[in-house]
Scaffold this motif. Sequence first.
Motif, PDB file in Angstrom:
ATOM      1  N   CYS A 134       3.507   9.687   0.550  1.00 12.87           N
ATOM      2  CA  CYS A 134       3.262   9.431   1.976  1.00 12.87           C
ATOM      3  C   CYS A 134       3.579   7.975   2.301  1.00 12.87           C
ATOM      4  CB  CYS A 134       1.812   9.768   2.343  1.00 12.87           C
ATOM      5  SG  CYS A 134       1.563   9.937   4.125  1.00 12.87           S
ATOM      6  N   HIS A 157       1.680   5.267   0.918  1.00 11.91           N
ATOM      7  CA  HIS A 157       0.506   4.392   0.828  1.00 11.91           C
ATOM      8  C   HIS A 157       0.689   3.297  -0.237  1.00 11.91           C
ATOM      9  CE1 HIS A 157      -2.117   7.891   2.657  1.00 11.91           C
ATOM     10  NE2 HIS A 157      -1.009   7.655   3.329  1.00 11.91           N
ATOM     11  N   GLU A 199      -7.377   8.504   2.161  1.00 11.49           N
ATOM     12  CA  GLU A 199      -6.995   8.872   3.533  1.00 11.49           C
ATOM     13  C   GLU A 199      -6.617  10.344   3.607  1.00 11.49           C
ATOM     14  OE1 GLU A 199      -4.955   9.986   6.936  1.00 11.49           O
ATOM     15  OE2 GLU A 199      -3.822   9.796   5.072  1.00 11.49           O
ATOM     16  N   GLU A 200      -6.022  10.842   2.511  1.00 10.15           N
ATOM     17  CA  GLU A 200      -5.553  12.233   2.509  1.00 10.15           C
ATOM     18  C   GLU A 200      -6.667  13.208   2.133  1.00 10.15           C
ATOM     19  OE1 GLU A 200      -2.518  12.781   3.378  1.00 10.15           O
ATOM     20  OE2 GLU A 200      -1.266  11.067   2.824  1.00 10.15           O
ATOM     21  N   HIS A 208       5.022  13.717   2.554  1.00 10.33           N
ATOM     22  CA  HIS A 208       4.371  14.862   1.873  1.00 10.33           C
ATOM     23  C   HIS A 208       5.383  15.834   1.272  1.00 10.33           C
ATOM     24  CE1 HIS A 208       0.071  14.407   3.592  1.00 10.33           C
ATOM     25  NE2 HIS A 208       0.731  13.273   3.686  1.00 10.33           N
TER      26      HIS A 208
HETATM   27 ZN   LIG Z   1      -0.005  11.536   4.441  1.00  7.36          ZN
END
Ligand SMILES: [Zn+2]
Length: 399
Positions: A106, A108, A141-142, A368
């Motif tokens: 993603c 991060h 966060e996910e 993703h």
């Molecule tokens: Zn994400």
Amino acid sequence: MKEKIKQLSKEYLSEVISFRRHIHQNPELGFEEYNTTKFIQEQLNNMGLTNHKVALKRTKTGVYVDIDSNKPGKTVLFRADIDALPLEEESNVEYKSNVKGVAHMCGHDGHIANLLGVAKILLQLKDSFKGKVRLLFQPAEEGPDMGGCVEVVNEKEVLNGVDFALGFHVYGAGNFGKAYFKYGPMYASFIDWDIKIKSNGGHCSEPHKSADPIIIGSQAINLFQSILTKIKSPLDNAVLAVGTFNGGSNSNVIPTEATMTGTIRTYDLELGRTIVSKMKSIMNSLCELYNGTYESNFLEGYPPLINNNQLTKFVMNETISLLGKDNVKEIDHPTFGCEDFSYIANEVPSCYFKIGIHKENEIEPLHHSGSFEWDDSVLETSMAVSANAIISFLNAITK
Ligand SMILES: [Zn+2]
Ligand SMILES: [Zn+2]
């Protein structure tokens, strides 16, 4: 000042890229970011920022630390999320994930590296701004479950004394190196749901003797769609999706149950709750009509992410002076995706922005997906935009 920020971003780029690649090779899932946390702490220690604290006490993951100019002023928080995803990395980059089935798909890893670079820039320019900056490296966060931000925010300490907040994401759909801003709603809230329809079951040849969960479920699905078209205003945006519908195992048997799961997405939690109550009315009516029963669960997830318009306007204008008008874009429409920075934006005026990573004539990097890959030289731009937003904002609001 802007030239100085640009120059420092260039200077720190190769080190920041090495941070990103180290994190990329060593990904960890939400609430398990132990080595990632250790790595961030080590880098902060190397910068002399030894007064860092654990962001999430339950798991001891995530970090936050203050850079204090020692001059009176406001406090701005900048957040980076630090978790990876349960996906297999498909590309063959030299810094490919070392962990089977876990990868930073993603971006991060880039957010962590960006914020470490921003810390280095801020330390160099400490004499040039007022107030205080809080850097937050946030876990999970996910998810899983309700994600890390709500827990971090509920512990209260991280937001103590914070006046404003900023956050950023790399943006697969955005042009490489351009900054993207959005006024007002940017991400949706979600309510995940599951419904189990029950019956005593029976033989298909005697349909009048038992409730049929398949009939109730299929009619419910049709009526759910009419909530969107006939019950809520057409001017309010919402998604009501049925993700699964399962029931039955035999061609001549009325099954004892059927199950459905799905998600509701809105930019206004109250609208989401209204949809829930109408779904329950539909289920009650159908079960009464056909003599069935049902059980349901509705789980309220992240609230919508609403940017503060004034702060967004300010940061956008400062970014235009930094990158030029052509490199700053306004996003027209919010997305029905979700982002748990919304828990922070619910508490303090916030601006969440994105930096594009899609290079012309190349395939769009899909977040993703196992093939998600991007050129990390864009971190030079993201560091400059982030540091410039922080410094210009702190100096503008401090009288
Ligand atoms: Zn994400
Ligand atoms: Zn993300």
